[in-house]
Design a protein around this motif. Structure first.
Motif, short mmCIF file in Angstrom:
data_model
loop_
_atom_site.label_atom_id
_atom_site.label_comp_id
_atom_site.label_asym_id
_atom_site.label_seq_id
_atom_site.Cartn_x
_atom_site.Cartn_y
_atom_site.Cartn_z
N ARG A 69 22.71 96.40 -21.85
CA ARG A 69 22.38 96.50 -23.28
C ARG A 69 23.01 97.74 -23.90
O ARG A 69 23.57 97.68 -25.01
N LEU A 70 22.93 98.86 -23.19
CA LEU A 70 23.51 100.09 -23.72
C LEU A 70 25.03 99.99 -23.83
O LEU A 70 25.63 100.47 -24.80
N LYS A 71 25.65 99.35 -22.85
CA LYS A 71 27.11 99.22 -22.88
C LYS A 71 27.58 98.33 -24.02
O LYS A 71 28.71 98.47 -24.50
N SER A 72 26.71 97.44 -24.47
CA SER A 72 27.06 96.61 -25.63
C SER A 72 26.70 97.31 -26.95
O SER A 72 27.36 97.08 -27.97
N GLN A 73 25.67 98.17 -26.93
CA GLN A 73 25.26 98.87 -28.15
C GLN A 73 26.22 100.00 -28.52
O GLN A 73 26.50 100.21 -29.71
N ILE A 74 26.70 100.73 -27.54
CA ILE A 74 27.54 101.90 -27.83
C ILE A 74 28.81 101.54 -28.60
O ILE A 74 29.14 102.19 -29.60
N ALA A 147 22.18 107.19 -26.79
CA ALA A 147 22.59 106.04 -25.99
C ALA A 147 23.54 106.46 -24.87
O ALA A 147 23.42 105.99 -23.73
N SER A 148 24.47 107.36 -25.15
CA SER A 148 25.40 107.83 -24.13
C SER A 148 24.66 108.60 -23.04
O SER A 148 24.95 108.45 -21.84
N ASN A 150 21.48 108.24 -22.23
CA ASN A 150 20.69 107.27 -21.46
C ASN A 150 21.56 106.48 -20.49
O ASN A 150 21.12 106.16 -19.38
N LEU A 151 22.77 106.17 -20.91
CA LEU A 151 23.68 105.43 -20.03
C LEU A 151 24.04 106.28 -18.81
O LEU A 151 24.07 105.77 -17.67
N ASP A 152 24.31 107.56 -19.02
CA ASP A 152 24.61 108.45 -17.89
C ASP A 152 23.40 108.55 -16.95
O ASP A 152 23.56 108.55 -15.72
N SER A 153 22.20 108.63 -17.54
CA SER A 153 20.99 108.71 -16.72
C SER A 153 20.79 107.44 -15.91
O SER A 153 20.40 107.48 -14.73
N LEU A 154 21.08 106.28 -16.53
CA LEU A 154 20.95 105.01 -15.82
C LEU A 154 21.94 104.93 -14.66
O LEU A 154 21.62 104.41 -13.58
N GLU A 155 23.14 105.43 -14.88
CA GLU A 155 24.15 105.43 -13.80
C GLU A 155 23.64 106.26 -12.62
O GLU A 155 23.78 105.86 -11.45
N GLU A 156 23.05 107.42 -12.90
CA GLU A 156 22.52 108.26 -11.83
C GLU A 156 21.34 107.59 -11.13
O GLU A 156 21.22 107.67 -9.90
N ASP A 157 20.48 106.93 -11.91
CA ASP A 157 19.34 106.23 -11.31
C ASP A 157 19.81 105.09 -10.41
O ASP A 157 19.23 104.87 -9.34
N LEU A 158 20.84 104.38 -10.84
CA LEU A 158 21.37 103.29 -10.02
C LEU A 158 21.99 103.82 -8.73
O LEU A 158 21.84 103.21 -7.66
N ASP A 159 22.69 104.94 -8.82
CA ASP A 159 23.25 105.55 -7.61
C ASP A 159 22.13 105.98 -6.66
O ASP A 159 22.22 105.78 -5.43
N PHE A 160 21.08 106.60 -7.22
CA PHE A 160 19.93 107.01 -6.41
C PHE A 160 19.28 105.79 -5.76
O PHE A 160 18.88 105.82 -4.59
N LEU A 161 19.19 104.69 -6.52
CA LEU A 161 18.56 103.48 -6.03
C LEU A 161 19.37 102.88 -4.87
O LEU A 161 18.80 102.39 -3.89
N ARG A 162 20.69 102.94 -4.98
CA ARG A 162 21.53 102.43 -3.88
C ARG A 162 21.31 103.23 -2.61
O ARG A 162 21.34 102.67 -1.50
N ASP A 163 21.11 104.54 -2.75
CA ASP A 163 20.80 105.37 -1.58
C ASP A 163 19.49 104.93 -0.92
O ASP A 163 19.36 104.92 0.31
N GLN A 164 18.50 104.55 -1.75
CA GLN A 164 17.22 104.09 -1.21
C GLN A 164 17.37 102.74 -0.52
O GLN A 164 16.70 102.48 0.49
#
Length: 226
Positions: A69-74, A147-148, A150-164
């Motif tokens: 959603r953010l990638k389409s809103q920006i 929005a930018s 939040n998008l950076d934060s989501l990228e970091e959360d997804l990276d953290f989630l992949r580690d889990q």
């Protein structure tokens, strides 16, 4: 002392950054881990780890949807800002602005817009408000920055989630392998007990060598029969 405080603050900031995503703890000593309360059997532990893994998958799905959603809103916000900047340049002139506006999907109509210092912005939920061009530009620039970020934060959360994901998968493999080794050892002991029981029933006692004491063939004896 200052270095310790800075390190502690960094750890707390990292935890707050990924607030809501539980951290998967790596199981280094499986034997000690299986002795903890609640870890009665390997199957029960594997079920809990699988449940945790499925929760991570659900979180990943939600974060991926937010990211989309953010990638389409920006790009939409950036495009609207470009239009506002163009209107800003035209508002003090007398020349109308030629443009096209959307009537329906893939249907546009040509229009001539006279100079103006007012615009209307969609805020969502079928709500539209009128703003001065300067106010609208400031609002959209603020929304773009949020929005930018939040998008950076989501990228970091997804990276953290992949580690889990990785940690949980490794934990499941380690517990499973530990259980396979345990079962194999138990089967070996049972087999040795049966062999000894059959030999004892026939009146045969196997001679034990001190060098092979506690092996599968000499499990219960530490003496040599005469």
């Amino acid at each position: 002392m200052a270095t310790t405080i800075d390190s502690s603050n960094a750890v707390q900031a990292a935890k707050k950054k990924h607030l809501g995503i539980p951290e998967a703890i790596f199981v280094e000593d499986v034997e000690s881990f299986m002795k903890q309360p609640g870890n009665d059997t390997a199957d029960a532990v594997l079920r809990k780890l699988d449940e945790q893994y499925q929760k991570y998958k659900y979180m990943e799905l939600n974060l991926a949807q937010k990211k989309q959603r953010l990638k389409s809103q920006i790009p939409q916000i950036k495009q609207t800002l470009e239009i506002l900047r163009h209107m800003q340049k035209k508002k003090d002139t007398t020349d109308p602005m030629e443009t096209h506006f959307l009537l329906a999907d893939n249907v546009y109509c040509k229009a001539s817009v006279p100079p103006t210092d007012k615009v209307c912005l969609w805020l969502g939920a079928n709500v539209m408000l009128e703003y001065d061009i300067d106010e609208a530009q400031a609002l959209l620039e603020k929304n773009l920055a949020v929005a930018s970020r939040n998008l950076d934060s989501l990228e970091e959360d997804l990276d953290f989630l992949r580690d889990q994901f990785t940690t949980t998968e490794v934990n499941m493999a380690r517990v499973y392998n530990w259980d396979v080794k345990r079962r194999s050892k138990d089967n070996l002991l049972k087999s040795a007990e049966k062999k000894w029981a059959r030999g004892a029933g026939r009146g045969v006692v196997q001679r034990c060598n001190p060098e092979t004491y506690m092996s599968a063939n000499c499990l219960f004896f530490h003496w040599t029969s005469s």
